[in-house]
Design a protein around this motif. Structure first.
Motif, PDB file in Angstrom:
ATOM      1  N   HIS A 274       0.868  -1.186   0.000  1.00  0.00           N
ATOM      2  CA  HIS A 274       0.000   0.000   0.000  1.00  0.00           C
ATOM      3  C   HIS A 274       0.896   1.224   0.000  1.00  0.00           C
ATOM      4  CE1 HIS A 274      -0.363   0.955   4.629  1.00  0.00           C
ATOM      5  NE2 HIS A 274       0.822   0.484   4.351  1.00  0.00           N
ATOM      6  N   ARG A 275       0.283   2.369  -0.193  1.00  0.00           N
ATOM      7  CA  ARG A 275       1.014   3.623  -0.017  1.00  0.00           C
ATOM      8  C   ARG A 275       0.026   4.675   0.441  1.00  0.00           C
ATOM      9  NH1 ARG A 275       3.044   7.576  -4.141  1.00  0.00           N
ATOM     10  NH2 ARG A 275       1.198   8.141  -5.338  1.00  0.00           N
ATOM     11  N   LEU A 276       0.550   5.658   1.172  1.00  0.00           N
ATOM     12  CA  LEU A 276      -0.275   6.685   1.794  1.00  0.00           C
ATOM     13  C   LEU A 276       0.281   8.064   1.453  1.00  0.00           C
ATOM     14  CD1 LEU A 276      -0.511   4.810   5.204  1.00  0.00           C
ATOM     15  CD2 LEU A 276      -2.221   4.827   3.369  1.00  0.00           C
ATOM     16  N   PRO A 277       0.094   8.505   0.207  1.00  0.00           N
ATOM     17  CA  PRO A 277       0.703   9.769  -0.221  1.00  0.00           C
ATOM     18  C   PRO A 277       0.175  10.985   0.530  1.00  0.00           C
ATOM     19  CG  PRO A 277      -0.757   8.909  -1.922  1.00  0.00           C
ATOM     20  CD  PRO A 277      -0.654   7.854  -0.868  1.00  0.00           C
TER      21      PRO A 277
ATOM     22  N   LEU B  26      -4.643   0.772  -2.722  1.00  0.00           N
ATOM     23  CA  LEU B  26      -4.345   2.173  -3.033  1.00  0.00           C
ATOM     24  C   LEU B  26      -5.623   2.989  -3.005  1.00  0.00           C
ATOM     25  CD1 LEU B  26      -2.020   1.524  -6.109  1.00  0.00           C
ATOM     26  CD2 LEU B  26      -1.286   2.208  -3.820  1.00  0.00           C
ATOM     27  N   GLY B  27      -5.470   4.303  -2.815  1.00  0.00           N
ATOM     28  CA  GLY B  27      -6.603   5.187  -2.986  1.00  0.00           C
ATOM     29  C   GLY B  27      -7.042   5.127  -4.437  1.00  0.00           C
ATOM     30  N   ALA B  28      -8.351   5.182  -4.689  1.00  0.00           N
ATOM     31  CA  ALA B  28      -8.859   5.063  -6.057  1.00  0.00           C
ATOM     32  C   ALA B  28      -8.301   6.143  -6.972  1.00  0.00           C
ATOM     33  CB  ALA B  28     -10.384   5.114  -6.052  1.00  0.00           C
TER      34      ALA B  28
ATOM     35  N   ARG C  72      -8.903  -0.847  -4.513  1.00  0.00           N
ATOM     36  CA  ARG C  72      -8.950   0.606  -4.385  1.00  0.00           C
ATOM     37  C   ARG C  72      -9.897   1.064  -3.279  1.00  0.00           C
ATOM     38  NH1 ARG C  72     -10.019   0.889 -10.594  1.00  0.00           N
ATOM     39  NH2 ARG C  72     -11.037  -0.989  -9.867  1.00  0.00           N
ATOM     40  N   PHE C  73      -9.435   2.049  -2.542  1.00  0.00           N
ATOM     41  CA  PHE C  73     -10.213   2.710  -1.496  1.00  0.00           C
ATOM     42  C   PHE C  73     -10.674   4.051  -2.045  1.00  0.00           C
ATOM     43  CE2 PHE C  73      -8.181  -0.475   0.833  1.00  0.00           C
ATOM     44  CZ  PHE C  73      -8.645  -0.522   2.140  1.00  0.00           C
ATOM     45  N   GLY C  74     -11.864   4.490  -1.686  1.00  0.00           N
ATOM     46  CA  GLY C  74     -12.341   5.817  -2.074  1.00  0.00           C
ATOM     47  C   GLY C  74     -13.570   5.772  -2.945  1.00  0.00           C
TER      48      GLY C  74
ATOM     49  N   ALA D 103     -15.013  -0.207   0.848  1.00  0.00           N
ATOM     50  CA  ALA D 103     -14.047   0.847   1.163  1.00  0.00           C
ATOM     51  C   ALA D 103     -14.344   2.163   0.443  1.00  0.00           C
ATOM     52  CB  ALA D 103     -12.632   0.375   0.823  1.00  0.00           C
ATOM     53  N   ARG D 104     -15.526   2.320  -0.115  1.00  0.00           N
ATOM     54  CA  ARG D 104     -15.806   3.534  -0.905  1.00  0.00           C
ATOM     55  C   ARG D 104     -15.795   4.809  -0.079  1.00  0.00           C
ATOM     56  NH1 ARG D 104     -19.669   0.652  -4.763  1.00  0.00           N
ATOM     57  NH2 ARG D 104     -18.170  -0.015  -6.327  1.00  0.00           N
ATOM     58  N   ASP D 105     -16.127   4.741   1.195  1.00  0.00           N
ATOM     59  CA  ASP D 105     -16.106   5.952   2.021  1.00  0.00           C
ATOM     60  C   ASP D 105     -14.806   6.082   2.816  1.00  0.00           C
ATOM     61  OD1 ASP D 105     -16.734   3.790   3.675  1.00  0.00           O
ATOM     62  OD2 ASP D 105     -17.919   5.032   5.046  1.00  0.00           O
ATOM     63  N   LEU D 106     -13.846   5.246   2.495  1.00  0.00           N
ATOM     64  CA  LEU D 106     -12.525   5.261   3.141  1.00  0.00           C
ATOM     65  C   LEU D 106     -11.520   5.676   2.080  1.00  0.00           C
ATOM     66  CD1 LEU D 106     -12.941   1.784   4.870  1.00  0.00           C
ATOM     67  CD2 LEU D 106     -13.258   4.028   5.959  1.00  0.00           C
ATOM     68  N   PRO D 107     -11.005   6.899   2.127  1.00  0.00           N
ATOM     69  CA  PRO D 107     -10.203   7.399   1.001  1.00  0.00           C
ATOM     70  C   PRO D 107      -8.815   6.782   0.835  1.00  0.00           C
ATOM     71  CG  PRO D 107     -10.333   9.056   2.726  1.00  0.00           C
ATOM     72  CD  PRO D 107     -11.241   7.923   3.140  1.00  0.00           C
ATOM     73  N   HIS D 108      -8.249   6.246   1.914  1.00  0.00           N
ATOM     74  CA  HIS D 108      -6.870   5.745   1.825  1.00  0.00           C
ATOM     75  C   HIS D 108      -6.738   4.434   2.595  1.00  0.00           C
ATOM     76  CE1 HIS D 108      -5.644   9.582   0.164  1.00  0.00           C
ATOM     77  NE2 HIS D 108      -6.325  10.168   1.131  1.00  0.00           N
ATOM     78  N   PRO D 109      -5.846   3.557   2.162  1.00  0.00           N
ATOM     79  CA  PRO D 109      -5.677   2.256   2.815  1.00  0.00           C
ATOM     80  C   PRO D 109      -4.761   2.304   4.040  1.00  0.00           C
ATOM     81  CG  PRO D 109      -4.297   2.353   0.877  1.00  0.00           C
ATOM     82  CD  PRO D 109      -5.094   3.636   0.908  1.00  0.00           C
ATOM     83  N   THR D 110      -5.119   3.140   5.017  1.00  0.00           N
ATOM     84  CA  THR D 110      -4.397   3.122   6.289  1.00  0.00           C
ATOM     85  C   THR D 110      -4.726   1.819   6.998  1.00  0.00           C
ATOM     86  OG1 THR D 110      -6.238   4.153   7.462  1.00  0.00           O
ATOM     87  CG2 THR D 110      -4.563   5.646   6.515  1.00  0.00           C
ATOM     88  N   VAL D 111      -3.943   1.441   7.984  1.00  0.00           N
ATOM     89  CA  VAL D 111      -4.240   0.208   8.712  1.00  0.00           C
ATOM     90  C   VAL D 111      -5.606   0.328   9.389  1.00  0.00           C
ATOM     91  CG1 VAL D 111      -2.980   0.823  10.822  1.00  0.00           C
ATOM     92  CG2 VAL D 111      -3.295  -1.585  10.224  1.00  0.00           C
ATOM     93  N   GLU D 112      -5.964   1.531   9.839  1.00  0.00           N
ATOM     94  CA  GLU D 112      -7.278   1.730  10.451  1.00  0.00           C
ATOM     95  C   GLU D 112      -8.398   1.493   9.432  1.00  0.00           C
ATOM     96  OE1 GLU D 112      -4.412   4.685  12.497  1.00  0.00           O
ATOM     97  OE2 GLU D 112      -4.747   3.941  10.461  1.00  0.00           O
TER      98      GLU D 112
END
Length: 174
Positions: free
Chosen positions: A15-18, A73-75, A92-94, A105-114
């Motif tokens: 994953h990545r969290l830009p 990844l974020g969408a 994809r998240f977002g 995961a549509r309302d979760l913008p980024h793949p953080t561990v949370e």
């Protein structure tokens, strides 16, 4: 008395969290562990909360199909489109995540561990709803470990109305 079962599964995912800055702007991988707890006030007639085999198989199938040896990844992350073009597995998240399985995961913008804990909690709730189970059985906790020292825990809403709204939100995204 409350009865609880726990199912664990591990998966390898990048994953990545830009949006956070620092070193997590880089695509990097973890050996993730997910532990899902299901509780019920009393056991079903067969003496179970939910039959381990069927629930575990369904949960592991989702993780292995959509997450293991892929990238989260974020969408809107430009790497998502690039990796998909290369034939890579991407979850994809977002809001703009188009795949049916990504509705969790549509309302979760980024793949953080949370966010991964929330997403897997929603998956587990949906899968539990399709299983034979004890009356009142529900997902009570999801713990996701991304490294030996970083863990997030998600505890879904406890009221039936709040759980129903959460599931409706996910299903409405279809």
């Amino acid at each position: 008395m409350t009865h609880r079962i726990r199912v664990r599964h591990n998966f390898e995912t990048a994953h990545r969290l830009p949006h956070l800055g620092g070193k997590c702007v880089n695509l990097h991988g973890h050996s993730w562990w997910a532990e899902v707890s299901v509780s019920a006030p009393a056991l079903a007639g067969d003496g179970t909360v939910v039959e381990f085999g069927a629930f575990k198989k369904a949960l592991r199938a989702f993780v292995d199909t959509h997450l293991d040896h892929g990238a989260m990844l974020g969408a809107d992350d430009p790497l998502a489109a690039f990796l998909l073009e290369q034939g890579s597995k991407v979850y994809r998240f977002g809001e703009s995540a188009p795949a049916e399985a990504e509705r969790y995961a549509r309302d979760l913008p980024h793949p953080t561990v949370e966010a991964v804990a929330v997403m897997l909690g929603r998956v587990a709730e949906d899968l539990l709803g399709r299983q034979e189970r004890a009356a009142g059985a529900r997902v009570t906790a999801v713990e996701v470990t991304e490294t030996h020292v970083n863990t997030a825990e998600y505890r879904p809403a406890t009221s039936p109305a709040a759980r129903e709204r959460s599931v409706e939100r996910v299903l409405a995204a279809d």
